[in-house]
Design an enzyme around this catalytic site. Structure first.
Site, PDB file in Angstrom:
ATOM      1  N   ASP A  67       0.528  -1.047   0.180  1.00 25.09           N
ATOM      2  CA  ASP A  67       0.046   0.004  -0.003  1.00 25.09           C
ATOM      3  C   ASP A  67       0.984   1.555   0.123  1.00 25.09           C
ATOM      4  OD1 ASP A  67       0.540  -0.401   2.753  1.00 25.09           O
ATOM      5  OD2 ASP A  67      -0.952  -0.652   3.263  1.00 25.09           O
ATOM      6  N   ASN A 136      -7.572  -2.567  14.173  1.00 27.37           N
ATOM      7  CA  ASN A 136      -9.362  -2.197  14.032  1.00 27.37           C
ATOM      8  C   ASN A 136      -9.173  -3.630  13.031  1.00 27.37           C
ATOM      9  OD1 ASN A 136      -8.516  -1.436  11.425  1.00 27.37           O
ATOM     10  ND2 ASN A 136      -9.709  -0.221  11.305  1.00 27.37           N
ATOM     11  N   HIS A 138      -7.533  -4.287  10.039  1.00 28.83           N
ATOM     12  CA  HIS A 138      -7.326  -4.205   8.823  1.00 28.83           C
ATOM     13  C   HIS A 138      -5.945  -4.786   8.106  1.00 28.83           C
ATOM     14  CE1 HIS A 138      -4.841  -0.110   9.505  1.00 28.83           C
ATOM     15  NE2 HIS A 138      -3.990  -0.786   9.382  1.00 28.83           N
ATOM     16  N   GLU A 143      -9.705  -1.606   5.116  1.00 32.55           N
ATOM     17  CA  GLU A 143     -10.447  -1.301   6.019  1.00 32.55           C
ATOM     18  C   GLU A 143     -12.091  -1.999   6.357  1.00 32.55           C
ATOM     19  OE1 GLU A 143      -8.890   0.599   8.232  1.00 32.55           O
ATOM     20  OE2 GLU A 143      -8.847   3.147   7.416  1.00 32.55           O
TER      21      GLU A 143
HETATM   22  C1  GLP Z   1      -0.221   1.009   8.572  1.00 33.59           C
HETATM   23  C2  GLP Z   1      -0.698   0.048   7.136  1.00 33.59           C
HETATM   24  C3  GLP Z   1      -0.420  -1.494   7.334  1.00 33.59           C
HETATM   25  C4  GLP Z   1       0.573  -1.939   8.943  1.00 33.59           C
HETATM   26  C5  GLP Z   1      -0.956  -1.514  10.581  1.00 33.59           C
HETATM   27  C6  GLP Z   1       0.447  -1.106  11.107  1.00 33.59           C
HETATM   28  O1  GLP Z   1      -1.852   1.681   8.704  1.00 33.59           O
HETATM   29  N1  GLP Z   1      -1.202   0.220   5.972  1.00 33.59           N
HETATM   30  O2  GLP Z   1       0.116  -2.081   6.202  1.00 33.59           O
HETATM   31  O3  GLP Z   1      -0.380  -3.251   9.321  1.00 33.59           O
HETATM   32  O4  GLP Z   1      -0.496   0.372  10.050  1.00 33.59           O
HETATM   33  O5  GLP Z   1       1.228  -0.266  11.757  1.00 33.59           O
HETATM   34  P1  GLP Z   1       2.176  -0.656  12.863  1.00 33.59           P
HETATM   35  O6  GLP Z   1       2.767  -1.963  12.796  1.00 33.59           O
HETATM   36  O7  GLP Z   1       2.934   0.234  12.592  1.00 33.59           O
HETATM   37  O8  GLP Z   1       1.273  -0.945  13.717  1.00 33.59           O
END
Ligand code: GLP
Length: 240
Positions: A67, A136, A138, A143
């Site tokens: 992404d 959440n 995702h 989402e």
């Molecule tokens: C972002 C990314 C996800 C990631 C998530 C969790 O929103 N798009 O791919 O898994 O955050 O992030 P973190 O690893 O910083 O908790």
């Protein structure tokens, strides 16, 4: 889903790096599906160490990232292109021409989604997809909501994700409100998936993901459909 519970973040990072390293060793021109966020940072650091120790060769590896924020420029230090260069690509012998991140500057989000899907197909699909998980539930930027999308698409970020990700930006207002993300099908078509989670804030999402019930309100629950998924998490994420 196979579950590996590690004592802490360092052990989780090392285990995930071992799996990526095994994939690169088994198939030197493999296609890695890569993730950003704070969770995989330690894994990338372990991979750089293995490369520096002469244990890994990335010269033939291809990569596709999950992404990218939209809109964003690649030189913005919060872009996922910048993240990948900073944490991995600038430190190993991967050919940057073989690394792919959705184009946060694309004029037309739908056209960029179609281009990205065609690109993944032209590479022969993803051998190993690394995922983090949002608080959440995702994955990528798929989402929670009434609908999920199969392929790479432009999506609105939920207020909870904007809040969670604002810790990396000067303020919540600076967080882009949209992103380009692989869809559920792009992810589930990967041959192997590793999902990583660290810290108690991810506990609820992990419990839902492992519940065996699928709901669009927790996109990670759809991983139950895939035959080769490994969750690598630390005790805090697993036990809460
Ligand atoms: C972002 C990314 C996800 C990631 C998530 C969790 O929103 N798009 O791919 O898994 O955050 O992030 P973190 O690893 O910083 O908790």
């Amino acid at each position: 889903m196979k579950v590996i519970v590690c004592k802490d973040y360092a052990e989780m990072s090392a285990k995930a790096a071992d799996i990526v390293a095994a994939q690169v060793t088994l198939k030197p021109n493999c296609v890695l599906g890569l993730a950003t966020g704070s969770t995989p940072e330690g894994m990338y650091a372990c991979l750089v160490k293995k490369y520096e120790a002469g244990e890994l060769d990335f010269s033939a590896v291809r990569s596709v990232n999950l992404d990218e924020y939209y809109p964003i420029t690649p030189d913005n230090d919060q872009s996922y292109r910048y993240f990948m260069n900073y944490h991995l690509f600038d430190h190993v012998n991967i050919d940057k021409a073989n690394t792919n991140v959705p184009d946060g500057q694309a004029k037309d989000g739908a056209a960029e989604g179609a281009r990205y899907e065609a690109l993944i197909a032209s590479l022969g699909g993803i051998d190993l997809q690394i995922l983090g998980i949002g608080q959440n539930g995702h994955i990528g930027f798929n989402e929670p909501g009434e609908k999920l999308y199969p392929y790479t698409h432009l999506t609105d970020l939920t207020p909870s994700t904007i809040k969670a990700n604002s810790r990396f930006f000067a303020s919540e207002d600076d967080v882009p409100k949209q992103a380009l993300s692989m869809g559920m099908g792009s992810i589930l078509n990967a041959r192997k998936i590793v999902i990583m989670a660290s810290g108690a804030a991810k506990h609820d999402a992990i419990v839902k993901m492992l519940s065996g019930v699928m709901t669009t309100q927790t996109p990670a629950t759809f991983l139950a459909c895939h035959a080769d998924v490994t969750l690598i998490c630390d005790e805090a994420a697993y036990n809460g």
